[in-house]
Motif scaffolding. Sequence first.
Motif, PDB file in Angstrom:
ATOM      1  N   ARG A 134      -2.456  14.569   7.115  1.00  0.00           N
ATOM      2  CA  ARG A 134      -1.722  14.770   6.203  1.00  0.00           C
ATOM      3  C   ARG A 134       0.094  15.232   6.851  1.00  0.00           C
ATOM      4  N   ARG A 135      -0.206  15.703   7.893  1.00  0.00           N
ATOM      5  CA  ARG A 135       0.939  16.935   8.180  1.00  0.00           C
ATOM      6  C   ARG A 135       1.469  15.463   9.444  1.00  0.00           C
ATOM      7  N   ASP A 143       3.210  14.993   4.015  1.00  0.00           N
ATOM      8  CA  ASP A 143       4.272  15.428   4.272  1.00  0.00           C
ATOM      9  C   ASP A 143       5.365  15.247   4.698  1.00  0.00           C
ATOM     10  N   LEU A 144       6.408  15.255   4.402  1.00  0.00           N
ATOM     11  CA  LEU A 144       7.777  14.778   4.805  1.00  0.00           C
ATOM     12  C   LEU A 144       8.898  16.192   5.184  1.00  0.00           C
ATOM     13  N   GLU A 145       7.850  17.045   5.926  1.00  0.00           N
ATOM     14  CA  GLU A 145       9.116  18.647   5.951  1.00  0.00           C
ATOM     15  C   GLU A 145       8.736  18.747   7.793  1.00  0.00           C
ATOM     16  N   SER A 146       7.552  18.468   7.619  1.00  0.00           N
ATOM     17  CA  SER A 146       6.975  17.996   9.475  1.00  0.00           C
ATOM     18  C   SER A 146       7.263  17.087   9.804  1.00  0.00           C
ATOM     19  N   PHE A 147       7.930  16.213   9.785  1.00  0.00           N
ATOM     20  CA  PHE A 147       8.717  14.480  10.328  1.00  0.00           C
ATOM     21  C   PHE A 147       9.407  14.901  11.382  1.00  0.00           C
ATOM     22  N   VAL A 202       1.513  -1.231  -0.096  1.00  0.00           N
ATOM     23  CA  VAL A 202      -0.054   0.345   0.097  1.00  0.00           C
ATOM     24  C   VAL A 202       0.961   1.278   0.334  1.00  0.00           C
ATOM     25  N   ARG A 203       0.273   2.781  -0.534  1.00  0.00           N
ATOM     26  CA  ARG A 203       1.243   3.326  -0.559  1.00  0.00           C
ATOM     27  C   ARG A 203       1.445   4.229   0.728  1.00  0.00           C
ATOM     28  N   HIS A 204       1.859   4.119   1.673  1.00  0.00           N
ATOM     29  CA  HIS A 204       2.276   4.507   2.629  1.00  0.00           C
ATOM     30  C   HIS A 204       2.551   5.823   3.226  1.00  0.00           C
ATOM     31  N   HIS A 205       2.019   6.102   4.342  1.00  0.00           N
ATOM     32  CA  HIS A 205       2.784   7.619   4.009  1.00  0.00           C
ATOM     33  C   HIS A 205       4.206   8.256   3.989  1.00  0.00           C
ATOM     34  N   GLN A 206       4.779   9.517   3.760  1.00  0.00           N
ATOM     35  CA  GLN A 206       6.261   9.125   3.375  1.00  0.00           C
ATOM     36  C   GLN A 206       6.234   9.189   5.175  1.00  0.00           C
ATOM     37  N   PRO A 251     -14.407   9.003  -1.396  1.00  0.00           N
ATOM     38  CA  PRO A 251     -14.378  10.743  -1.765  1.00  0.00           C
ATOM     39  C   PRO A 251     -12.834  10.596  -1.933  1.00  0.00           C
ATOM     40  N   ASP A 252     -12.415  11.696  -2.561  1.00  0.00           N
ATOM     41  CA  ASP A 252     -10.880  12.094  -2.585  1.00  0.00           C
ATOM     42  C   ASP A 252     -10.569  12.774  -2.261  1.00  0.00           C
ATOM     43  N   PHE A 253     -11.578  13.737  -0.732  1.00  0.00           N
ATOM     44  CA  PHE A 253     -11.524  14.621   0.023  1.00  0.00           C
ATOM     45  C   PHE A 253     -10.625  13.977   0.933  1.00  0.00           C
ATOM     46  N   PHE A 254     -10.667  12.558   0.795  1.00  0.00           N
ATOM     47  CA  PHE A 254      -9.917  11.344   2.231  1.00  0.00           C
ATOM     48  C   PHE A 254      -8.824  12.166   1.670  1.00  0.00           C
ATOM     49  N   TRP A 255      -7.938  12.147   0.578  1.00  0.00           N
ATOM     50  CA  TRP A 255      -6.737  12.567  -0.388  1.00  0.00           C
ATOM     51  C   TRP A 255      -5.914  14.632  -0.325  1.00  0.00           C
ATOM     52  N   THR A 256      -6.908  14.768  -0.071  1.00  0.00           N
ATOM     53  CA  THR A 256      -6.696  16.397  -0.265  1.00  0.00           C
ATOM     54  C   THR A 256      -7.236  17.361   0.893  1.00  0.00           C
ATOM     55  N   ALA A 257      -8.233  17.221   1.416  1.00  0.00           N
ATOM     56  CA  ALA A 257      -8.990  17.724   2.825  1.00  0.00           C
ATOM     57  C   ALA A 257      -9.567  18.945   2.035  1.00  0.00           C
ATOM     58  N   GLU A 258      -9.724  18.985   0.856  1.00  0.00           N
ATOM     59  CA  GLU A 258     -10.874  19.720   0.755  1.00  0.00           C
ATOM     60  C   GLU A 258     -12.694  19.357   0.866  1.00  0.00           C
ATOM     61  N   THR A 259     -12.859  19.581   1.730  1.00  0.00           N
ATOM     62  CA  THR A 259     -14.116  19.717   1.999  1.00  0.00           C
ATOM     63  C   THR A 259     -14.379  20.430   3.611  1.00  0.00           C
ATOM     64  N   ASP A 260     -15.802  21.758   3.002  1.00  0.00           N
ATOM     65  CA  ASP A 260     -15.978  22.125   3.591  1.00  0.00           C
ATOM     66  C   ASP A 260     -16.663  21.011   5.357  1.00  0.00           C
ATOM     67  N   MET A 261     -16.979  20.707   5.061  1.00  0.00           N
ATOM     68  CA  MET A 261     -17.073  20.224   7.174  1.00  0.00           C
ATOM     69  C   MET A 261     -15.367  20.823   7.185  1.00  0.00           C
ATOM     70  N   ASN A 262     -15.913  20.686   8.326  1.00  0.00           N
ATOM     71  CA  ASN A 262     -14.056  21.324   8.938  1.00  0.00           C
ATOM     72  C   ASN A 262     -13.980  20.445  10.390  1.00  0.00           C
ATOM     73  N   CYS A 263     -14.432  19.237  10.365  1.00  0.00           N
ATOM     74  CA  CYS A 263     -14.311  18.219  11.633  1.00  0.00           C
ATOM     75  C   CYS A 263     -13.271  17.644  10.038  1.00  0.00           C
ATOM     76  N   LEU A 264     -13.853  17.730   9.414  1.00  0.00           N
ATOM     77  CA  LEU A 264     -13.201  16.239   8.622  1.00  0.00           C
ATOM     78  C   LEU A 264     -11.895  16.716   7.468  1.00  0.00           C
ATOM     79  N   ARG A 265     -11.724  17.839   7.797  1.00  0.00           N
ATOM     80  CA  ARG A 265     -10.901  18.867   6.852  1.00  0.00           C
ATOM     81  C   ARG A 265      -9.806  19.242   8.210  1.00  0.00           C
TER      82      ARG A 265
END
Length: 500
Positions: free
Chosen positions: A346-347, A208-212, A28-32, A325-339
């Motif tokens: 991601r971070r 994100d890798l930079e916030s490791f 599976v494509r593990h988080h960086q 849904p795609d927003f599980f990858w992008t966080a682009e949703t108006d539902m603030n709790c999910l975002r």
Amino acid sequence: MSIATLSDIDKQADRVLMVEVNEEATYVRHHQQKLVLVLSAMRHFADELIKDGIQVDYVCMDSDANTGSFSGEIKRALQRHQCDQLVVTEPGEWRVREMMQTWQRDLGITVDIRDDNRFLCSLAEFAQWADGRKSLRMEYFYRAMRQKTGWLMDGDKPVGGEWNYDKQNRKSLPKGMTYPGRLRFEADGITRDVMQLVKTHFSDHFGDLESFAWATSREDAQRALTHFIEECLPGFGDYQDAMKSGEDFLFHALLSPYMNIGLLDPREVCEAALQALEDERAPLAAVEGFVRQIIGWREYIRGVYWLHMPVYGRSNFLEAKRPLPDFFWTAETDMNCLRETIDTTRRHAYAHHIQRLMITGNFALLTSLAPAEVEAWYLQVYADAFEWVELPNTHGMALFADGGLLASKPYAASGAYINRMSDYCSGCRFSPGEKLGEGACPFNYLYWYFLISKEKLLKSNPRMGLAYRNLFNKPGAEIDAIVKQSEQFLKTLDQSNVQP
Ligand SMILES: Cc1cc2nc3c(=O)[nH]c(=O)nc-3n(C[C@H](O)[C@H](O)[C@H](O)COP(=O)(O)OP(=O)(O)OC[C@H]3O[C@@H](n4cnc5c(N)ncnc54)[C@H](O)[C@@H]3O)c2cc1C
Ligand code: SF4
């Protein structure tokens, strides 16, 4: 060396083989950050072994001859060394155990698969506990583990008179409270090399890798444990279920990745918490709650996984089929709790339990997302995700796809719960107080729609009686409106597959 594989190592004759393989990094494509954590921890551990006089044969991911799989690398190692036996620790995934079971036949060498002694309950002991029980409730397993370890016991009675102090826990966060924050670990040379490797080969993976900031050596993981015990444990129980915008960690331990990859032993983690109780640095409710997560939930989840695999992940009790849904990858949703939850994920390759269960998990449950897609997401995005622990938590606890083997009822909740346990709603375009209409929180109508659409499957569940009575008391016009708005929401979700 306490790990079973190394307990009787002969430093002159034996060799430790450690391999970084593409197959494990990409099945599976593990988080960086997860890739960096695992690979850097392996390299630090190899250095420790070498300092201890052990002969290590280490194959890096980008070494030219690397075949990219465990089986291929073992085959190559057998050509390099004269070996008469291969000793391994039982793995954390069914897939790898099946692979290991082919080695003796395919490679013509004796394979000794040893119990993983970093767990407190062996798989045989769990199977014995489960044998003949109609239902496998965690609470009874936990009590058996308390008796076995003698932890928080006063003779054969629980310390303080109760087995479980959860009713004192689960408070909302008071205004003006300050939080301990996370102990961040600067990347050393080894980690920087691995970060470069991940950037080169896996930059298209999520995260994100930079916030490791994870610890990658045993010494640093022990510092993370001390930080948790001193700064977070006293508040752990009280605020276990709370969520707050911009506060990604609250009083949580952030220790699961270290226990799951072997940088910390769960025994030492529990013993540190018990010591804090003895020294009056943490209250009983917090220490009991924390120890329960580890000797209760963590061990129980593992037992359930191995008891029911390989069929466990195949059930789909609620007949859920919707694509992720795609927003599980992008966080682009108006539902603030999910975002908030997806952005934290991601971070940091981390979200705490209530975010995983009651935000992303609850949404997946209420919108009937296909279990296999949701499970693959959880397995990819969290630094602590390995199938033995990820699958039962997602399949059983969050999605109720096992029909109640693990949880007695679905963890379904409306916006009122999220509003009570978080401040997310104040930053949201939807309102948790509105049940229907343009501004209504989608969790509100989706909750009732879930009950309506799964009635045949759930109505006879004794723990769903109250929810169904409340549903049946609703006027027909309200039910019609709930169905209409929910179906519109789901249609938009399916069509756009980006933004609800
Ligand atoms: C849908 C879903 C998926 C999950 N996937 C994983 C996973 O892949 N890996 C994983 O380790 N945990 C998983 N969990 C359990 C839990 O959310 C994490 O263990 C926890 O969030 C880790 O963060 P922490 O160390 O700050 O934990 P804390 O909240 O501080 O808890 C302390 C410790 O208790 C243990 N623990 C608590 N709850 C559980 C549980 N339900 N199962 C197993 N251990 C538990 C962990 O080792 C954790 O470190 C999942 C939960 C859900 C609802
Ligand atoms: S209003 Fe609903 S969608 Fe918005 S944050 Fe609150 S619970 Fe989430």
